[in-house]
Design a protein around this motif. Sequence first.
Motif: not given
Length: 192
Positions: A32-39, A58-66
């Motif tokens: 019943d919750k949303i979980i961030c797979l990164i953190c 929290k994650h855009k700078t690292t993961f936007s390259k994908f």
Amino acid sequence: MSGRGLKRKIDSECRVFNVKWSLDYFVIYSGDKIICLICKESISVLKEYNIRRHYETKHKTTFSKFTEKLRLNKLQSLQNNFSSQQLLFKKQKNINEAATEASFRISHLLAKRGKAFFDGSLIKECIIQAVEEIYPERIDTFKNISLSTNTVTRRINDISNNLNSQVSNKTQELISYSIYSISRENGTVSRM
């Protein structure tokens, strides 16, 4: 009418998880919750705004390259990692529950046979010796079985309380009952 006295109920808004968010923000809807797979953080409100804000801060700078195929591969990798973690926790929980169940069963046998509660420690030593010979790679599982004198006493007390509660609940359901006594000497039955 003032809006201060009214509170919005998030549950009543019928929000639905959009599967597109998984690829866009590396999140999943688990239970019943949303979980961030990164953190592995839980995102409290099921709204794209909240999910996007979490990802961007929290994650855009690292993961936007994908992008495209790489992004899909990364998502699948994170999902597999999350699933394996969940299985590991579930497996550990099952092992702990089995150890507790074994402790209850052995405690019950000790009480049923009228044995001393400190015999639980001897039984555990015997189990560990046998497992070391037969199945040494699983020895840690069997070391988790708690059979100290205090634990056996507590388990037997819990079993006793549970049985007492069950009998009490059953007698509440009865309309009437009678008590009979049986004579040990001649086997006659008399009503009390």
